[in-house]
Design an enzyme around this catalytic site. Structure first.
Site, PDB file in Angstrom:
ATOM      1  N   GLU A 135       0.687  -1.260   0.077  1.00  0.00           N
ATOM      2  CA  GLU A 135      -0.153   0.122   0.003  1.00  0.00           C
ATOM      3  C   GLU A 135       0.804   1.445  -0.027  1.00  0.00           C
ATOM      4  OE1 GLU A 135      -2.897  -0.551   3.188  1.00  0.00           O
ATOM      5  OE2 GLU A 135      -3.604  -2.186   2.161  1.00  0.00           O
ATOM      6  N   LYS A 163     -15.394  -1.212   2.211  1.00  0.00           N
ATOM      7  CA  LYS A 163     -15.021  -1.956   0.830  1.00  0.00           C
ATOM      8  C   LYS A 163     -15.925  -2.562  -0.054  1.00  0.00           C
ATOM      9  CE  LYS A 163     -10.721  -3.144   3.750  1.00  0.00           C
ATOM     10  NZ  LYS A 163      -9.720  -4.242   4.137  1.00  0.00           N
TER      11      LYS A 163
END
Length: 430
Positions: A204, A341
């Site tokens: 990330e 999400k």
């Protein structure tokens, strides 16, 4: 009314070099909506099913079966439907699948179509996606949770917790927040370099250094980087953690040795809650995600009672963007925030329902990427559309992460004086 005339999927590659699905939805006016689907490394047991091919190709991670499901079963059903009927489109796919977790057609197949249809509809009207989905009230820019040190399943660093994030809560705008976060990111790189530690980044975009002192070493290192960047740790900059505790929950215990080796401890549920409370008392931690195992409801309850009045407790694996799981949590008084999400649940309609349920219960919402991303920036628009107030989309590096941040910079510019940046007001701790 604008009719869908074509639904087409293809296999592309994500930021980890793994296959994922991209979908095009085309209307009778030749307008295109395109969406690519992300994928997680640490996934909750209760998430909707991401369909993978198995076999030798791409080490079993191909998505050609999901692609085929879009190009045949789903396309045949949706061609001829109005692109503006989002609820109908999503429900048709849910019914076609017929399973509670979308395991027949694949949540990745269904989500790709759902998001592509919304984009096509927005493009038909000449509207940005955030305005089409959110209407006239979509004006809140999210405070970025910038993941600057990676641990757990997102890196090879010997730290159990998955993400150490900075929160620029005293920024005056999203643009200002990005400046603050980026300056601290570069400051941290120099701090690590001066210690002779790796400045390679994880999935990330955060650094993944071999910090021998574990969790507190990571927090102290971030503190130093914040101060060297000229900001006040604990005032201008707060800390958020993603423990991803389900990843090291073994036989009823929180087993830190899985990631930290012989220096790691093994904690009971009560000890885990106590440990997180101690960290929150010692450091300016404003948010903790997945501090407990996803099905350790008693542990979650204990943690919420212990620090839920002063720390945002975010359910990711706990709630998996699912209204049924979230409803149970609300009834039990567990956590006070939901991580959003889109691929955990599989449709835009269900994602919106989860955010609305959270808001009605006084829970905050945090829009989130996955560790396996693409250049698709849909979640940036959705964060604004749903007025989430917070977003998790990685560090100040990697184009797959910056795509979302750059889209938010554009949206803030477009909104002009009507843009609202909540800062600390994004955290409504009950």
């Amino acid at each position: 009314m604008s009719i869908i005339i074509k639904v087409h999927a293809r296999q592309i590659l994500d930021s980890r070099g793994n296959p994922t699905i991209e979908v095009d939805v085309v209307t009778e006016n030749g307008v295109l909506g395109r969406a690519a689907v992300p994928s997680g490394a640490s996934t909750g047991e209760h998430e909707a099913v991401e369909l993978r091919d198995g076999g030798k190709a791409y080490l079993g991670k191909g998505v050609l079966n999901a692609v085929n499901n879009v190009n045949t079963v789903i396309a045949e059903e949706l061609v001829g439907t109005s692109v503006f009927e989002q609820n109908t489109i999503d429900q048709l796919m849910i019914d076609l699948d017929g399973t509670p977790n979308k395991s027949k057609l694949g949540a990745n197949a269904i989500l790709g179509v759902s998001l592509a249809a919304a984009k096509a509809a927005a493009n038909e009207l000449g509207l940005p996606l955030y305005r089409y989905v959110g209407g006239v009230s979509a004006n809140t820019l999210p405070v970025p949770m910038m993941n600057i040190i990676n641990g757990g399943s997102h890196s090879d660093a010997p730290i159990a917790f998955q993400e150490f994030m900075i929160f620029p809560v005293k920024a005056t705008s999203f643009t200002h927040a990005m400046q603050m976060g980026t300056e601290i990111f570069h400051s941290l790189k120099k701090v690590l370099h001066d210690r002779g530690l790796s400045t390679a980044v994880g999935d990330e975009g955060g650094f993944a250094p071999n910090l021998a002192g574990g969790t507190e070493d990571a927090l102290d290192t971030i503190k130093l980087a914040v101060e060297k960047a000229g900001y006040t740790f604990g005032d201008e900059i707060m800390i958020a953690l993603d423990c991803a505790a389900s990843e090291f929950y073994v036989d009823g215990k929180y087993d830190y040795t899985k990631f930290e080796g012989e220096t790691g401890k093994i904690r009971t549920s009560a000890e885990q809650a106590d440990y997180l409370a101690e960290l929150a008392a010692k450091y300016p931690i404003i948010s903790i995600e997945d501090g407990m195992y996803e099905d350790d409801w008693d542990g979650w309850k204990a943690l919420t009672e212990k620090i839920g009045n002063k720390v945002q407790l975010v359910g990711d694996d706990l709630f998996v963007t699912n209204v049924a799981r979230l409803s149970t949590g609300i009834e039990k008084g567990i956590a006070n925030s939901i991580l959003v999400k889109v691929n955990q649940i599989g449709t835009l309609t269900e994602t919106i329902a989860a955010v609305n349920m959270a808001k009605n219960a006084g829970y905050t919402s945090v829009m989130s990427h996955r560790s396996g991303e693409t250049e698709d920036n849909t979640i940036a628009d959705l964060a604004v559309a749903l007025n989430c107030g917070q977003i998790k989309t990685g560090s100040a590096s990697r184009s797959d992460r910056m795509a979302k941040y750059n889209q938010l910079l554009r949206i803030e510019e477009e909104l002009g004086s009507t843009a609202y940046f909540p800062g600390l007001n994004a955290f409504k701790i009950k």
